[in-house]
Write an enzyme that holds these catalytic residues in place. Structure first.
Site, mmCIF file in Angstrom:
data_model
loop_
_atom_site.group_PDB
_atom_site.id
_atom_site.type_symbol
_atom_site.label_atom_id
_atom_site.label_comp_id
_atom_site.label_asym_id
_atom_site.label_seq_id
_atom_site.Cartn_x
_atom_site.Cartn_y
_atom_site.Cartn_z
ATOM 1 N N LYS A 216 9.614 11.997 2.495
ATOM 2 C CA LYS A 216 9.736 10.935 1.478
ATOM 3 C C LYS A 216 9.236 11.389 0.108
ATOM 4 C CE LYS A 216 7.052 8.123 3.697
ATOM 5 N NZ LYS A 216 6.804 8.976 4.867
ATOM 6 N N GLU B 179 3.520 6.120 -1.617
ATOM 7 C CA GLU B 179 2.631 5.486 -0.626
ATOM 8 C C GLU B 179 2.576 3.971 -0.828
ATOM 9 O OE1 GLU B 179 1.490 7.169 1.831
ATOM 10 O OE2 GLU B 179 1.165 9.236 1.187
#
Ligand code: ZN
Length: 190
Positions: free
Chosen positions: A27, A94
């Site tokens: 990611k 995050e």
């Protein structure tokens, strides 16, 4: 990692993109790749992450292969609204660790004409939708789900399985505290 090919076409102004998946799915690498492309295109970027993620470095978004980009740690989503004022592209890494105020913040930024790129875990270590992520997935124009490979069987992995017995939702982990698993191996492990 499986990417939709349209994502590298110029995005319309004012939109929300999400990059989600399990741990080790790439990611942050994909977030950094998109940011670098935006910077090559001379767009003004700003990168934020939750203050609690101090795994490696307080000022950088750091992916596991040490590809880095400068970021600003913030303790709440509303801080992003103030700090991203003159940016055209706003990235948040995050994102699962932020509270659900992040949903409104993303909408406000996108409604101002900014391109918002969110990266985060879609599920926690129990396989439950994580924090604000499900709501952000609902309001996003573009979603890219990336995958790791199951350590146990080699299938596509969707889960971040925690190897220790700690039950806290937020436990900042290094590679050796989690393993990526497919659905079947996750069920067999719990
Ligand atoms: Zn498996």
């Amino acid at each position: 990692m499986f990417l939709e090919s349209h994502i590298d076409q110029p995005m319309q102004k004012g939109c929300i993109e999400v990059i989600c998946g399990s741990m080790f799915s790439g990611k942050t690498e994909e977030l950094i790749r998109r940011l670098k492309r935006a910077e090559f295109a001379k767009l003004k970027t700003a990168v934020f992450k939750p203050q609690l993620d101090v795994r490696y470095d307080n000022k950088h978004v750091v992916s596991h292969d040490s590809n880095t980009i400068v970021s600003t740690p913030v303790s709440s989503p509303s801080e992003i609204l103030d700090l991203a004022n003159d940016s055209e592209v706003v990235a948040i890494d995050e994102a699962q660790f932020f509270n659900t105020n992040l949903v409104d913040v993303c909408n406000k930024l996108a409604n101002q004409g900014k391109r918002v790129i969110i990266a985060g875990l879609d599920m926690d270590f129990l396989g439950k939708p994580f924090g604000a992520m499900p709501k952000i997935l609902a309001i996003a124009e573009h979603i890219t789900k990336v995958h790791a490979i199951c350590i146990d069987c080699g299938e596509i992995a969707n889960h971040s399985f925690r190897l220790n017995k700690n039950k806290d939702l937020v436990q900042l982990g290094q590679k050796d505290e989690y393993k990526p698993l497919c659905r079947q191996c996750f069920v067999n492990n719990i």
